[in-house]
Scaffold this active site. Structure first.
Site, PDB file in Angstrom:
ATOM      1  N   CYS A  75       0.842  -1.109   0.153  1.00 15.98           N
ATOM      2  CA  CYS A  75      -0.233   0.066   0.455  1.00 15.98           C
ATOM      3  C   CYS A  75       1.036   1.358  -0.244  1.00 15.98           C
ATOM      4  O   CYS A  75       1.372   1.409   0.837  1.00 15.98           O
ATOM      5  CB  CYS A  75      -1.184  -0.042   1.045  1.00 15.98           C
ATOM      6  SG  CYS A  75      -2.279   0.971   1.267  1.00 15.98           S
ATOM      7  N   HIS A 172      -2.221  -5.058 -10.601  1.00 19.41           N
ATOM      8  CA  HIS A 172      -3.012  -3.703 -11.196  1.00 19.41           C
ATOM      9  C   HIS A 172      -3.581  -3.310 -12.288  1.00 19.41           C
ATOM     10  O   HIS A 172      -2.604  -4.324 -13.637  1.00 19.41           O
ATOM     11  CB  HIS A 172      -1.751  -2.604 -10.974  1.00 19.41           C
ATOM     12  CG  HIS A 172      -1.345  -2.461  -9.697  1.00 19.41           C
ATOM     13  ND1 HIS A 172      -2.589  -1.556  -8.957  1.00 19.41           N
ATOM     14  CD2 HIS A 172      -1.154  -2.258  -9.332  1.00 19.41           C
ATOM     15  CE1 HIS A 172      -2.241  -0.585  -7.555  1.00 19.41           C
ATOM     16  NE2 HIS A 172      -1.386  -1.595  -8.162  1.00 19.41           N
ATOM     17  N   GLU A 221     -10.644  -0.312  -6.381  1.00 20.48           N
ATOM     18  CA  GLU A 221      -8.973  -1.778  -6.022  1.00 20.48           C
ATOM     19  C   GLU A 221      -9.755  -2.444  -5.340  1.00 20.48           C
ATOM     20  O   GLU A 221     -11.195  -2.611  -5.462  1.00 20.48           O
ATOM     21  CB  GLU A 221      -8.886  -0.646  -4.056  1.00 20.48           C
ATOM     22  CG  GLU A 221      -7.337   0.782  -4.558  1.00 20.48           C
ATOM     23  CD  GLU A 221      -6.888   1.417  -3.108  1.00 20.48           C
ATOM     24  OE1 GLU A 221      -7.259  -0.032  -2.462  1.00 20.48           O
ATOM     25  OE2 GLU A 221      -6.067   2.918  -3.205  1.00 20.48           O
ATOM     26  N   CYS A 230      -4.534   6.023  -4.085  1.00 20.48           N
ATOM     27  CA  CYS A 230      -4.311   4.340  -4.717  1.00 20.48           C
ATOM     28  C   CYS A 230      -2.416   4.533  -5.095  1.00 20.48           C
ATOM     29  O   CYS A 230      -2.235   4.865  -6.266  1.00 20.48           O
ATOM     30  CB  CYS A 230      -5.142   3.886  -5.564  1.00 20.48           C
ATOM     31  SG  CYS A 230      -3.816   1.717  -5.094  1.00 20.48           S
ATOM     32  N   GLY A 233      -1.407   2.227  -7.335  1.00 21.10           N
ATOM     33  CA  GLY A 233      -2.071   2.467  -8.406  1.00 21.10           C
ATOM     34  C   GLY A 233      -1.520   3.685  -9.432  1.00 21.10           C
ATOM     35  O   GLY A 233      -1.560   3.181 -11.065  1.00 21.10           O
TER      36      GLY A 233
END
Ligand SMILES: N[C@H](CCC[C@H](N)C(=O)O)C(=O)O
Length: 289
Positions: A75, A172, A221, A230, A233
């Site tokens: 994260c 992703h 997400e 994100c 991301g």
């Protein structure tokens, strides 16, 4: 169980941060879901756990659970908040720490302007490591694998659309759009996540290229739905954009929650992310057993 927590946010991606450096709380998936619940708990996109290092050369362990209670590999916005937390709590006197997630080691660096820079590690393109299984694609789409992985997926209406697949430790899929604001993220996100070619699920990014050094990005997400930002991301989108020849090596990523700056010098190089990390409040809460 009554526990202290700290509520934090990085570009609007919000977290409950737990200090487990003195021992693990041993929370269940249901208890992580309770903490993330915006009506019955504290409310957060992810729960971040700060844990003591268990290997030399590492300062802390960093565990991440999505709002759905599932543990995940990375994260990015949380990593910046992790640095702010351990620094403000006096858990470290350093302005730079190395943390171990379940999948990789990250280097977190406090900047003089208050932002935090994270060495996010290498992007991963090997399909099996993303993981991405082309067997789940339409036959005509598999042919596209001859070049870097732009997967052709089929929408509910039968239309084909392409996503670039890459892992930042977590999976992703990045879809290029003309207008991020006008994109039906709430329907396209789950549609991509439902594809059988993503056996571990996927975070779905919708990228509008504004210039070679600026994009607009929205991310639906895995385990949390659309978030205001994100971090992994943003890294995945910029890496995809650079590999597709659309972006330069340093890109400002504008999200609903704020701006992240992503830098990538190309294959074999780590991705660097810089952005804000804010403590919102401290609190305590009784968690049902
Ligand atoms: N939902 C992600 C984890 C959080 C990633 C995001 N909040 C970030 O800042 O990178 C996943 O399931 O892989």
């Amino acid at each position: 169980m009554h526990i202290p927590f700290t509520k934090m946010q990085g570009a609007g991606n919000d977290f409950v941060v737990l200090d487990e450096t003195q021992g693990r709380l041993g929370l269940s998936a249901a208890q992580y879901r309770f903490l993330a619940d915006r009506h019955f708990g504290v409310g957060a996109d992810q729960i971040l756990s700060v844990r003591a290092a268990s290997a030399p050369g590492i300062d802390f362990e960093y565990a991440i659970h999505n709002a759905d209670g599932g543990e995940v590999e990375h994260c990015g916005n949380g990593a910046r908040c992790f640095m702010r937390f351990v620094h403000s709590r006096g858990l470290t006197a350093q302005n730079s720490v190395r943390v171990q997630t379940m999948e990789r080691v990250l280097q977190l660096n406090m900047q003089d302007d208050g932002r935090v820079t994270v060495d996010m590690g290498l992007p991963v393109f090997e399909l099996a490591q993303i993981p991405f299984d082309p067997q789940g694609l339409q036959p005509e789409a598999t042919a596209s694998w001859q070049k870097w992985p732009l997967a052709q997926l089929e929408s509910a209406q039968g239309a084909m659309f392409s996503v670039a697949v890459v892992s930042m430790g977590n999976p992703h899929a990045v879809h290029l759009v003309d207008d991020a604001e006008a994109t039906p993220v709430a329907t396209l996100g789950p549609l991509v996540q439902s594809q059988p070619c993503f056996p571990n699920g996927v975070n779905v990014g919708f990228m509008q290229v504004v210039s070679r050094s600026q994009i607009q990005l929205r991310v639906y997400e895995r385990g949390a739905g659309e978030t205001l930002a994100c971090g992994t991301g943003a890294c995945a989108a910029v890496v995809a954009g650079i590999r597709l020849g659309l972006l330069d090596a340093k890109v400002d990523v504008d999200t609903h929650g704020g701006r992240l700056t992503i830098e990538w010098a190309g294959l074999g190089q780590p991705v660097r992310m810089t952005g804000p990390a804010t403590t919102v409040f401290d609190g305590s809460i009784t968690i049902p057993d």
